[in-house]
Design an enzyme around this catalytic site. Structure first.
Site, short mmCIF file in Angstrom:
data_model
loop_
_atom_site.label_atom_id
_atom_site.label_comp_id
_atom_site.label_asym_id
_atom_site.label_seq_id
_atom_site.Cartn_x
_atom_site.Cartn_y
_atom_site.Cartn_z
N LYS A 168 -1.47 -7.48 -9.16
CA LYS A 168 -2.42 -7.37 -8.05
C LYS A 168 -2.03 -6.18 -7.18
O LYS A 168 -1.09 -6.25 -6.40
CB LYS A 168 -2.44 -8.64 -7.18
CG LYS A 168 -3.67 -8.64 -6.24
CD LYS A 168 -3.42 -9.38 -4.96
CE LYS A 168 -2.79 -8.53 -3.89
NZ LYS A 168 -3.67 -7.43 -3.37
N GLU A 220 -5.06 -3.85 -1.92
CA GLU A 220 -6.51 -3.64 -1.78
C GLU A 220 -6.83 -2.34 -1.07
O GLU A 220 -7.97 -1.87 -1.09
CB GLU A 220 -7.14 -4.82 -1.02
CG GLU A 220 -6.77 -4.92 0.45
CD GLU A 220 -5.42 -5.59 0.68
OE1 GLU A 220 -5.08 -5.83 1.87
OE2 GLU A 220 -4.69 -5.85 -0.29
N LYS A 221 -5.81 -1.70 -0.46
CA LYS A 221 -6.05 -0.46 0.27
C LYS A 221 -5.99 0.78 -0.63
O LYS A 221 -6.59 1.80 -0.31
CB LYS A 221 -5.03 -0.31 1.40
CG LYS A 221 -5.23 -1.32 2.52
CD LYS A 221 -4.18 -1.13 3.60
CE LYS A 221 -4.50 -1.96 4.83
NZ LYS A 221 -4.56 -3.39 4.57
N PHE A 252 0.81 -1.23 0.00
CA PHE A 252 0.00 0.00 0.00
C PHE A 252 0.83 1.27 0.00
O PHE A 252 0.33 2.34 -0.32
CB PHE A 252 -0.93 0.02 1.22
CG PHE A 252 -0.24 0.34 2.53
CD1 PHE A 252 0.05 1.65 2.88
CD2 PHE A 252 0.13 -0.67 3.40
CE1 PHE A 252 0.70 1.95 4.07
CE2 PHE A 252 0.78 -0.39 4.59
CZ PHE A 252 1.06 0.93 4.93
N CYS A 285 9.61 1.40 3.17
CA CYS A 285 10.48 0.28 3.53
C CYS A 285 11.92 0.75 3.70
O CYS A 285 12.74 0.03 4.27
CB CYS A 285 10.40 -0.82 2.48
SG CYS A 285 10.90 -0.32 0.83
N SER A 297 5.53 -7.04 3.58
CA SER A 297 5.99 -7.47 4.90
C SER A 297 6.72 -8.80 4.83
O SER A 297 6.57 -9.57 3.88
CB SER A 297 4.80 -7.59 5.86
OG SER A 297 4.03 -8.73 5.53
#
Length: 526
Positions: free
Chosen positions: A212, A215-216, A188, A320, A265
């Site tokens: 993909k 989703e956020k 995200f 990150c 993550s």
């Protein structure tokens, strides 16, 4: 938001939210949605060149972190829809792989032009869905744009090797060929940059792609796909599916997908690496990290303080490569005081405010997790020099805001530590299991050279707090920060999305009359 803590005036540590998560999503069925009256738009899948509405009965609310407004809804793509996207990519590969590389490059040349044209549109979408400031969102897009520009030179990057006359009358050459259908799973925190790390390199090498998004905040990926097709990318070369765990596992398991790129993550990254590798796929997994900085006594104070504040608090700590731990070598009282002053001066606001330095964190769950970590430090004996947990932004009272927070007096049992020398600081850093990045702040070339030589991190900054390389180099995270053999973009990225074929050829003008030899062929002249 990064929380910074000080170990006896010598260490600065942050506790930042996870980069990627598929839990704690706001999932609602189409029939039970509590937002019926508002009818938020539903994000489509992209399959075979067409944006299509999913037939799924379950959707995830995309929520503006500053307002809690439901921006859109993302489908939990069905298995049949996922299979259709992979099939479209597989079919498109048959012709795309044979498309001249100059044609593929021209698509990228046009794409970078269109991204520049729509920079503001992309940035506003990112700010709305992810929360970062508009200026930071533009930086998000621009760092991805640099990878598109890099892909424009693929003809040179994808060159093979040739050696004539390796044996009498025999030549050998190697060529780099595309793999086939590849896939990308995105976090995200960089809704534009990370997709642009992935599909431009992959498709310019001749592969097709299934993306993909998180989703956020899926909107930037959809916009980028629209621009790619406007640039001339043929139908089926790029496809988009949405979802969480089930789609991730489907990507890992599908026999037609040859390679998977992931950023996120460690928990998700190691799961994806293990599951996809077990199916024989090539995997590159950039995962979570604790990036360290060492501040030497001779460091330039103003420049270093500015770097620490920017690298620690920028993007609300949701990078990150955020500088999550800083070790001061020697006395730090003056550093501590000035750091608090600069942190207090930061403007926390909605990302759309032109004066905002940092916006909200991605979700209520992330905010709650951060507050618990801060409280844990306090209960363990740390002293709060600056507490941002109760910050309120007028007009955005429901936002996921956390102000800059600094803890002092921390001890090793609080997962913080101190250093009295450069040698000890390097030892502390090298004991950490992560190896994304590390930085040193100093005016000493001797100290800098020792640091760069002995530090165990994939990316080293010397007076550079976030040493993310430009795309002609590769993003070289290491240790627990990366799983795989080939890193993102640069030469390693091209190698990841291609496979080597070696050809040995012989042409004889006329029969030699030497008869048949069953001996092992060698370069030695018989």
């Amino acid at each position: 938001m990064l929380r910074l803590s000080l170990q006896r005036g010598r260490i600065l540590r942050s506790l930042s939210p996870q980069i990627f998560a598929v839990k704690n999503s706001h999932i609602s069925t189409a029939a039970e949605s509590s937002y019926k009256t508002r009818n938020p738009p539903r994000v489509p899948n992209l399959v075979g060149g067409n944006f299509v509405d999913s037939q799924s009965s379950e959707f995830i609310d995309v929520i503006n972190p500053a307002t809690q407004e439901v921006v859109s809804q993302v489908p939990l793509t069905t298995n049949d829809e996922f299979k259709a996207a992979v099939f479209a990519a597989k079919q498109a590969f048959l012709s795309w792989r044979s498309t001249p590389i100059t044609t593929r490059q021209r698509v990228m040349l046009k794409l970078q032009e269109l991204i520049r044209r729509d920079m503001d549109k992309l940035a506003m979408n990112i700010t709305t869905e992810q929360g970062k400031t508009l200026k930071d969102a533009q930086g998000d897009v621009f760092r991805g744009l640099e990878v598109v520009e890099h892909a424009c030179g693929m003809a040179s990057l994808q060159m093979g090797e040739y050696v004539p006359n390796v044996s009498t009358g025999i030549d050998t050459y190697s060529i780099r060929e595309p793999l086939g259908v590849c896939a990308g799973i995105c976090p995200f925190n960089f809704p534009a940059m990370i997709p642009l790390w992935m599909f431009p390199v992959a498709v310019t090498c001749g592969n097709t792609f299934v993306l993909k998004p998180s989703e956020k905040d899926p909107g930037a990926s959809v916009i980028l796909a629209e621009l790619a097709m406007e640039a001339g990318l043929p139908s089926g070369v790029l496809n988009i599916v949405h979802g969480t765990n089930d789609i991730v596992n489907a990507i890992c398991d599908d026999d037609d997908i040859r390679a998977v790129s992931f950023v996120g993550s460690n928990t998700a990254g190691m799961h994806i690496y293990a599951r996809a590798s077990a199916k024989g796929k090539r995997v590159q997994s950039n995962m979570g990290a604790k990036n360290h900085g060492v501040v030497m006594p001779d460091a330039s104070m103003d420049a270093t303080l500015n770097a620490l504040v920017a690298a620690g608090f920028g993007a609300a700590g949701q990078r990150c490569m955020a500088l999550s731990t800083v070790v001061f070598v020697g006395a730090s009282e003056e550093w501590e005081k000035k750091l608090v002053e600069r942190a207090k001066a930061l403007n926390v606001n909605a990302g759309t405010d032109p004066q905002a330095d940092l916006g909200p964190v991605i979700s209520k769950q992330a905010k709650e997790r951060i507050c618990k970590l801060i409280q844990s430090g306090v209960e363990s004996g740390a002293k709060l020099l600056l507490d941002g947990r109760n910050i309120m932004v007028p007009g955005y009272e429901q936002g996921n805001f956390i102000g800059p927070t600094i803890l002092s007096g921390v001890t090793t049992d609080m997962e913080c530590y101190k250093a009295d020398s450069l040698e000890e600081a390097i030892s502390i850093l090298n004991r950490n299991k992560y190896g994304n990045g590390a930085a040193i702040f100093t005016t000493s070339g001797v100290a800098a050279r020792k640091f760069q030589t002995e530090i165990e991190a994939g990316q080293v900054g010397i007076n550079v707090p976030i040493p993310v390389p430009l795309p002609f180099f590769s993003f070289t995270g290491s240790k627990a920060s990366f799983a795989g053999d080939l890193n993102f973009y640069g030469k390693a990225g091209v190698n990841f999305f291609t496979q080597i074929k070696t050809v040995t050829q012989q042409w004889k003008d006329s029969p030699t009359g030497s008869g048949v030899s069953l001996a092992m062929p060698t370069s030695q002249k018989s």
